[in-house]
Each structure stands twice: as C-alpha cells, then as structure tokens.
Design a protein around this motif. Structure first.
Motif, PDB file in Angstrom:
ATOM      1  N   HIS A 110      27.681   9.740  -8.433  1.00 24.90           N
ATOM      2  CA  HIS A 110      26.242   9.954  -8.327  1.00 24.90           C
ATOM      3  C   HIS A 110      25.744  10.829  -9.484  1.00 24.90           C
ATOM      4  O   HIS A 110      24.675  10.574 -10.062  1.00 24.90           O
ATOM      5  CB  HIS A 110      25.902  10.608  -6.987  1.00 24.90           C
ATOM      6  CG  HIS A 110      25.810   9.658  -5.842  1.00 24.90           C
ATOM      7  ND1 HIS A 110      24.982   8.550  -5.852  1.00 24.90           N
ATOM      8  CD2 HIS A 110      26.443   9.647  -4.628  1.00 24.90           C
ATOM      9  CE1 HIS A 110      25.098   7.899  -4.711  1.00 24.90           C
ATOM     10  NE2 HIS A 110      25.977   8.528  -3.956  1.00 24.90           N
TER      11      HIS A 110
ATOM     12  N   ASN B 154      25.820   8.877 -12.792  1.00 28.94           N
ATOM     13  CA  ASN B 154      24.780   7.851 -12.752  1.00 28.94           C
ATOM     14  C   ASN B 154      23.404   8.446 -13.058  1.00 28.94           C
ATOM     15  O   ASN B 154      22.599   7.848 -13.782  1.00 28.94           O
ATOM     16  CB  ASN B 154      24.771   7.182 -11.382  1.00 28.94           C
ATOM     17  CG  ASN B 154      23.730   6.082 -11.278  1.00 28.94           C
ATOM     18  OD1 ASN B 154      23.815   5.069 -11.971  1.00 28.94           O
ATOM     19  ND2 ASN B 154      22.751   6.276 -10.413  1.00 28.94           N
ATOM     20  N   SER B 155      23.150   9.629 -12.529  1.00 25.19           N
ATOM     21  CA  SER B 155      21.847  10.262 -12.758  1.00 25.19           C
ATOM     22  C   SER B 155      21.679  10.727 -14.193  1.00 25.19           C
ATOM     23  O   SER B 155      20.567  11.035 -14.623  1.00 25.19           O
ATOM     24  CB  SER B 155      21.653  11.437 -11.792  1.00 25.19           C
ATOM     25  OG  SER B 155      22.560  12.486 -12.087  1.00 25.19           O
TER      26      SER B 155
END
Length: 320
Positions: free
Chosen positions: A110, A113-114
């Motif tokens: 996560h 990905n950000s």
C-alpha cells in the motif's frame, strides 16, 4: 472481480499507474496486451532510442520499471502477479506475461503504491542534509530482492564516477537526433518537456542537472550505481524492476531522486564504471542521484503520460 480475474476498473487503474514509470526522455517504450487470464508486456521498439544499441538496454530498463509499478498497483488492489519473464525466446520484445491470483495487500505494498503518483525526477541540486545510513541500506535491500545490487559511490570511488560521467565524448549524430526528437517539447504527453532539459553541468554535481548556474548552490546528492551480475535482456528487465523499487522506496522516506542512464549508453564509459566503481563484479545499469530536496524549492510539475488507449493493443483495449 469476475471468475478470479480483476474487473475492468481495477485493470485500468493498475495500468494507469504502471505507465507512470520513468523512461529516458519520457519515451514510454512499452505496450500492454490483455488476454482472458494474462497481462502481457511488450517492448515497443519504435519508441526506443536509435542510439541505445541493438540490445535497446535503456528501453528494456524502462519496461522493467513499468512492470514493477504494475505489480505494486495490482498487489495494492488485491492481486498478486505471477510473472513469467521473456516467456517466448523467439520474440525478445515479449518481455513478460503475468498471471494474477487473489492476494491480501501488505502495508508495504500500500505504501509503495501510494508513492507512484508522488515520485518525480528531480534534476535540481540537493541539500546538504545527510541521508541516514538505514535509508540507503533499505533501498539496497529492495534492489537485492529483485536481483540487482546497489553500490554507493563515496570518496575516491565517487570521484572516479563523476570523472567518467563528465568525460562523455560526443555520442554521435544518432544520440543528438534522439535528443532533438524527444526533448525540449513545450507541452506534450510524451518526451521530455523543455523545462526538464538539462541546461548546464553543475561544477559541484554531475551532468544532467537543470537550471542556471547563478541560481544553484552546491549539489550534495549521493550517487548510487545499480548493477546486475549478468547483462542479458533478462538482467536488464530485472534491473528496471529493481530501479522502480529503489525510486518508490526513496520517495516513501522523503528522498528526491534522479536517474541517469544516458552516459551508460557509451560502451567505453560503461566499462570504466564497471571496472572503476563496481570492481568488475557487476554491470552498471543506472546511476541514481539521491538526496533531500532543498526546502525552498518549488514543487515540480507533473510529467505527462500518453493515454492508456495508446499503450494497449486496440483489440485488447476494447476487450479490457
């Protein structure tokens, strides 16, 4: 989700993030094809530099970065990518086929990905704030998991590296033609915009920085050399994946980065880096400037990308 396969929105969202990967002069030399149960990545050789040689190393490196971006985006969306690299030896431009299985995303996935939309190439001088050793160790670990090594150039090794980067002879008409075609564009969805074209070589830094000498202070960037133990197309693809992991990791801890691959397209200079910096233990694939952006600099503009329809085969785009 449909029969163990992502829905159209998930696939398009992941591919949109994949094409945010860096490429030399923003050439974006990748194409994707989607079948019933696979995603396929191809090198678009028409967008590779004429001057990069028959192996098109820099374009393959860029495609590897797009592959890693795609894997991270899919993982964060709940799909683990099972990657088959160079699945058809008779077609060297078919770089990967990807099967997907349901997956529980990790916090790291996560986080990375950000960072895809936040990562930018910063060619400006970096500040003098030191990088914690743990941060450099972290990017090295991330590269190692993808089959590449990171060598920090310090002291005499750094001097050798900067000397080699500055010693680049005229690379010839082919490279100048590439540069004219792909850089200095005012407003564009591909190629390097005019604002990103290097205007000078900073006396305290390395070639490839932008700005005017009177506006710039000393450059305190650290220099990392990303290398692989072999130098075939598979190694270059994996090096691109490792490069993506390094850049996203650096962005996640707040560091600015700038990738230099153009000097490595000159065989004599690349060999000098292999011998003088990597002790002939690895083949250099990219040089990475890394450091802290100066606190008083303005935010960088977002580099444009081609629309997704331009990088998906037409039939597959309609079927996606």
């Amino acid at each position: 989700m449909n029969h163990g396969w992502p829905d159209e929105y998930t696939l398009r969202a992941a591919l949109t993030l994949a094409v945010r990967a860096p490429s030399v002069h923003n050439t974006q030399p990748w194409r994707f094809r989607i079948s019933d149960h696979d995603i396929h990545l191809y090198l678009d050789s028409t967008r590779a530099h004429q001057s990069s040689g028959i192996d098109q190393r820099d374009a393959v490196l860029s495609c590897g970065a797009a592959l890693h971006h795609l894997r991270i985006a899919l993982a964060a969306a709940g799909w683990s990518a099972v990657v088959h690299r160079l699945p058809h030896p008779a077609d060297p431009n078919h770089l990967a086929s990807i099967e997907l299985v349901p997956h529980r995303p990790t916090m790291l996935e996560h986080a990375l990905n950000s960072m895809i939309l936040r990562r930018q190439t910063d060619r400006r001088p970096f500040s003098s704030a030191p990088i914690p050793p743990g941060y450099l160790g972290l990017v090295s670990e991330r590269a190692a998991t993808l089959g590449a090594s990171i060598r920090q150039a310090v002291d005499t090794t750094r001097e050798r590296l900067v000397e080699v980067l500055r010693a680049a002879p005229d690379p010839g008409a082919g490279y100048r033609l590439d540069l004219a075609e792909w850089s200095g564009r005012p407003v564009t969805r591909d190629g390097a915009p005019a604002r990103s074209v290097p205007l000078y070589s900073h006396p305290g830094g390395v070639p490839g920085m932008v700005g005017a000498p009177r506006q710039a202070g000393p450059d305190f960037a650290e220099l990392l050399v990303l290398g692989t133990t072999t130098d075939d197309r598979l190694a270059q693809l994996c090096a691109g994946e490792a490069l993506s992991a390094v850049l996203l990791t650096a962005t996640n801890v707040g560091l600015a980065t700038c990738v230099l691959t153009e000097p490595l397209e000159i065989p004599e200079l690349r060999q000098r880096i292999r011998v003088g910096v990597l002790d002939e233990r690895a083949y250099p694939q990219a040089v990475i400037r890394i450091g802290w952006a100066s606190a008083d600099v303005a935010a960088l503009p977002v580099a444009s990308r081609r629309p997704l329809a331009d990088v998906l085969d037409p039939f597959e785009a309609a079927a996606c």
